[in-house]
Design a protein around this motif. Structure first.
Motif, PDB file in Angstrom:
ATOM      1  N   GLY A   1      15.233   4.689 115.958  1.00 25.07           N
ATOM      2  CA  GLY A   1      15.828   3.495 115.380  1.00 25.07           C
ATOM      3  C   GLY A   1      15.505   3.087 113.962  1.00 25.07           C
ATOM      4  O   GLY A   1      16.296   2.347 113.363  1.00 25.07           O
ATOM      5  N   PRO A   2      14.367   3.462 113.330  1.00 27.55           N
ATOM      6  CA  PRO A   2      14.125   2.958 111.970  1.00 27.55           C
ATOM      7  C   PRO A   2      15.143   3.517 110.977  1.00 27.55           C
ATOM      8  O   PRO A   2      15.321   4.725 110.864  1.00 27.55           O
ATOM      9  CB  PRO A   2      12.707   3.443 111.657  1.00 27.55           C
ATOM     10  N   ALA A   3      15.780   2.612 110.262  1.00 27.84           N
ATOM     11  CA  ALA A   3      16.850   3.001 109.348  1.00 27.84           C
ATOM     12  C   ALA A   3      16.338   3.932 108.261  1.00 27.84           C
ATOM     13  O   ALA A   3      15.281   3.697 107.667  1.00 27.84           O
ATOM     14  CB  ALA A   3      17.471   1.759 108.720  1.00 27.84           C
ATOM     15  N   TYR A   4      17.065   5.017 108.036  1.00 31.55           N
ATOM     16  CA  TYR A   4      16.807   6.028 107.011  1.00 31.55           C
ATOM     17  C   TYR A   4      15.556   6.862 107.276  1.00 31.55           C
ATOM     18  O   TYR A   4      15.195   7.705 106.462  1.00 31.55           O
ATOM     19  CB  TYR A   4      16.731   5.395 105.613  1.00 31.55           C
ATOM     20  N   ILE A   5      14.920   6.656 108.428  1.00 24.35           N
ATOM     21  CA  ILE A   5      13.818   7.520 108.836  1.00 24.35           C
ATOM     22  C   ILE A   5      14.319   8.486 109.911  1.00 24.35           C
ATOM     23  O   ILE A   5      14.225   9.701 109.751  1.00 24.35           O
ATOM     24  CB  ILE A   5      12.620   6.705 109.367  1.00 24.35           C
TER      25      ILE A   5
ATOM     26  N   PHE B   1       6.100   3.641  99.377  1.00 23.32           N
ATOM     27  CA  PHE B   1       7.130   4.501  99.960  1.00 23.32           C
ATOM     28  C   PHE B   1       8.505   4.062  99.474  1.00 23.32           C
ATOM     29  O   PHE B   1       8.884   2.890  99.584  1.00 23.32           O
ATOM     30  CB  PHE B   1       7.068   4.410 101.480  1.00 23.32           C
ATOM     31  N   ASP B   2       9.268   4.990  98.938  1.00 26.30           N
ATOM     32  CA  ASP B   2      10.647   4.742  98.530  1.00 26.30           C
ATOM     33  C   ASP B   2      11.584   5.178  99.648  1.00 26.30           C
ATOM     34  O   ASP B   2      11.532   6.336 100.092  1.00 26.30           O
ATOM     35  CB  ASP B   2      10.981   5.522  97.253  1.00 26.30           C
ATOM     36  N   MET B   3      12.431   4.276 100.084  1.00 24.13           N
ATOM     37  CA  MET B   3      13.362   4.614 101.159  1.00 24.13           C
ATOM     38  C   MET B   3      14.418   5.596 100.667  1.00 24.13           C
ATOM     39  O   MET B   3      14.975   5.428  99.574  1.00 24.13           O
ATOM     40  CB  MET B   3      14.038   3.349 101.690  1.00 24.13           C
ATOM     41  N   PRO B   4      14.709   6.640 101.453  1.00 25.25           N
ATOM     42  CA  PRO B   4      15.762   7.584 101.072  1.00 25.25           C
ATOM     43  C   PRO B   4      17.142   6.994 101.351  1.00 25.25           C
ATOM     44  O   PRO B   4      17.263   5.886 101.896  1.00 25.25           O
ATOM     45  CB  PRO B   4      15.483   8.788 101.965  1.00 25.25           C
ATOM     46  N   THR B   5      18.168   7.731 101.011  1.00 27.82           N
ATOM     47  CA  THR B   5      19.539   7.260 101.253  1.00 27.82           C
ATOM     48  C   THR B   5      20.183   7.966 102.439  1.00 27.82           C
ATOM     49  O   THR B   5      21.296   7.605 102.839  1.00 27.82           O
ATOM     50  CB  THR B   5      20.413   7.470 100.003  1.00 27.82           C
ATOM     51  N   ILE B   6      19.523   8.997 102.977  1.00 26.35           N
ATOM     52  CA  ILE B   6      19.918   9.576 104.268  1.00 26.35           C
ATOM     53  C   ILE B   6      18.645   9.699 105.105  1.00 26.35           C
ATOM     54  O   ILE B   6      17.535   9.644 104.583  1.00 26.35           O
ATOM     55  CB  ILE B   6      20.622  10.945 104.122  1.00 26.35           C
ATOM     56  N   ALA B   7      18.822   9.861 106.416  1.00 28.13           N
ATOM     57  CA  ALA B   7      17.671   9.856 107.311  1.00 28.13           C
ATOM     58  C   ALA B   7      16.791  11.090 107.103  1.00 28.13           C
ATOM     59  O   ALA B   7      17.296  12.219 106.979  1.00 28.13           O
ATOM     60  CB  ALA B   7      18.139   9.777 108.755  1.00 28.13           C
ATOM     61  N   ILE B   8      15.497  10.872 107.075  1.00 26.78           N
ATOM     62  CA  ILE B   8      14.551  11.980 106.885  1.00 26.78           C
ATOM     63  C   ILE B   8      14.640  12.969 108.036  1.00 26.78           C
ATOM     64  O   ILE B   8      14.576  14.189 107.830  1.00 26.78           O
ATOM     65  CB  ILE B   8      13.116  11.439 106.744  1.00 26.78           C
TER      66      ILE B   8
END
Length: 555
Positions: free
Chosen positions: A94-98, A383-390
């Motif tokens: 569930g964590p967004a972009y992770i 931590f910089d959030m990505p723009t697609i899920a890791i």
């Protein structure tokens, strides 16, 4: 035709299924706005199925849970099933972009996970921006049919969800803070099952009422779903016997006060032995440093049947806001049950010995009102959030989304709880720490004294861990491990790191995927106090991440 005895047993088992068979549980969650009145003011809030708190998800150990989430608001959403191990099913974490891209407005996503070997109290909540301030609810995992609790069977069970309430829109609060670079406004009240209780300057002060019978035992499933506040919980005139935390059984111990950080759960037995009467239920914050906190005490009432309205309410005294000693006593009282049926499988050898320093900092910000911005970091990396899920990038081998060079120790060691460096700026990156499947990890989480040291409730996705040690000041690698509890340490998924102190945890990386690790004070998560562990696949499909579902949201 005669059947062999093996065929006969199979035939009987199909006709009369055993009580331990797992089931498939279906839930439908629709994310909608709901006008809600608290503190004599009405505002639209983000809810699931129009409820605040949201619906309780009930299941049994080893059940397969299917939750179809439909997003009918203007914002992107995700839901995290906090504490569910998600064995090989990181796509449903569930964590967004992770682990996933968010569910966009008008879209749906089916979360599909199995509650393997888990029983107890957990929670679910939104895991994007600050939506979880009102978008949250309980998860109750009952034992398998026919399997008793390892404590006296309660007569009844009650879910109690603690939270925070802002008069303003919580999203507007954090967005304004990010624009100015300053800390966000604290909440205006604390809630018990969505209600604040009586408040000054407001004739409407709806309260949660827990109606009880005399001479009964109640199992209270208490959940801290607050965004930013660690909370004390008390019921006037009654002790509580703690039997489980974070869906892991504990050795029973009696206390008059529970202490829960955001994301933590505590299950306790309550014996109603006062005959009649009305007793206050109270929650208040803990903060033992200079950081601002909402000091409002949320209240509800425990009311015995046949209590007359004229009988006065029995009140209670809450711990001081800075009652560090109370939190330490509670933490030290927690021990794993460590029975034959529920052993504490603490890793006794360590493949990865990690030291993560956590705290806040200040970065330059040309667009902020005062030219700088509050940030937070682990090992001085914001931590910089990505723009697609890791997880998606890892699974498909997409380059340029993240790097696997997160440092296992601070790059520049210093006196973490003493005199701090004059440069408060952090580094930035989308970095993960790579672990081989089934490797063992010892992680010492060291709070630092940058700007203002404070208690940090930290949460690890995808695993339970054992809290083998804790202390104040700097961790001493030569002396402190000698005092570890490797026999019956408490098992959790979220643990508080004491102010200007440290906590040591151990876990086995037996769950392939990408697993978020972060402070569960939402303000610190927003500021960047987060990272992820990438656990590689093991051998064969049973030790590998399952393929992504067809309806996995796209960014």
């Amino acid at each position: 035709m005669f059947m062999s005895w093996v065929q006969m047993l199979l035939f009987v088992s199909l006709l009369f299924p055993t009580s331990v068979q797992s089931e498939i549980r279906h839930y439908s969650f629709t994310v909608v706005l709901k006008n809600t009145t608290r503190l004599c003011a009405t505002k639209p809030i983000v809810t699931v199925n129009g409820k605040f708190p949201g619906p309780t998800l009930y299941a049994r150990e080893d059940d397969n849970v299917l939750v179809n989430v439909t997003n009918l608001i203007k914002d992107n959403v995700t839901i995290h099933w906090h504490g569910v191990k998600q064995l090989r099913t990181g796509w449903s974490d569930g964590p967004a972009y992770i682990t996933q891209c968010p569910i966009q407005p008008g879209r749906s996503y089916l979360y599909n996970f199995t509650l393997t070997g888990q029983r107890g109290t957990l929670l679910w909540h939104a895991h994007i921006s600050w939506l979880r301030s009102t978008m949250h609810g309980a998860i109750v995992i009952l034992p398998k049919k026919g399997v008793p609790y390892p404590f006296p069977k309660p007569d009844k069970q009650k879910v109690i969800v603690l939270g925070e309430w802002w008069k303003s829109d919580a999203e507007a609060v954090i967005n304004e803070a990010l624009q100015t670079g300053l800390a966000p406004n604290v909440s205006d009240a604390h809630t018990i099952n969505g209600h604040t209780g009586p408040v000054p300057n407001c004739s409407y002060g709806g309260a949660y009422n827990l109606h009880v019978e005399n001479g009964k035992t109640y199992l209270l499933r208490v959940i801290n779903a607050a965004l930013n506040d660690e909370l004390f919980f008390k019921i006037a005139g009654h002790d509580l016997t703690v039997v489980e935390v974070d869906a892991a059984y504990t050795k029973p111990f009696k206390t008059d006060t529970l202490f829960l950080g955001p994301g933590q759960t505590t299950t306790a037995l309550l014996t109603t032995d006062r005959g009649i009467g009305k007793y206050v239920i109270a929650i208040s914050p803990f903060m033992d440093t200079v950081v601002s906190v909402d000091t409002f005490t949320g209240t509800g009432y425990l009311i015995y049947n046949n209590t007359l309205p004229s009988i006065p309410t029995t009140m209670t005294t809450m711990p001081p806001v800075n009652a560090t000693w109370k939190t330490l006593v509670f933490a030290e009282s927690l021990r794993s049950l460590n029975s034959k049926q529920y052993p504490a499988n603490v890793p006794l050898t360590v493949d990865h010995a990690l030291l993560f320093t956590i705290g806040v900092g200040i970065d330059p910000c040309a667009t902020c009102s005062n030219g700088s911005r509050a940030v937070a970091a682990i090992n001085n990396i914001t931590f910089d959030m990505p723009t697609i899920a890791i997880l998606e990038a890892h699974y498909y081998g997409i380059k340029g989304v993240f790097t696997d060079d997160f440092p296992g120790k601070p790059l520049m060691p210093y006196d973490y709880t003493g005199v701090q460096p004059t440069n408060l700026q952090t580094m930035h990156g989308t970095r993960v720490y790579r672990l081989a499947y089934n490797s063992t990890v010892e992680l010492v989480i060291q709070g630092n004294s940058m700007l203002a040291p404070e208690s940090h409730p930290t949460h690890l996705h995808g695993f339970n861990f054992f809290a083998v040690g804790r202390g104040l000041g700097n961790f001493n690698p030569a002396k402190d491990p000698k005092k570890y509890n490797l026999v019956d340490p408490v098992e959790r998924n979220t643990i508080s790191v004491p102010t200007a102190g440290w906590t040591a945890i151990r876990f086995r990386a037996d769950n392939p995927g990408v697993w978020f690790f972060h402070c569960h004070l939402e303000v610190h998560t927003t500021w960047g106090l987060k990272m992820a562990f990438l656990v590689e696949n093991g051998k064969g499909p049973d030790e590998s991440v399952v393929p992504p579902p067809r309806d996995l949201p796209q960014c």
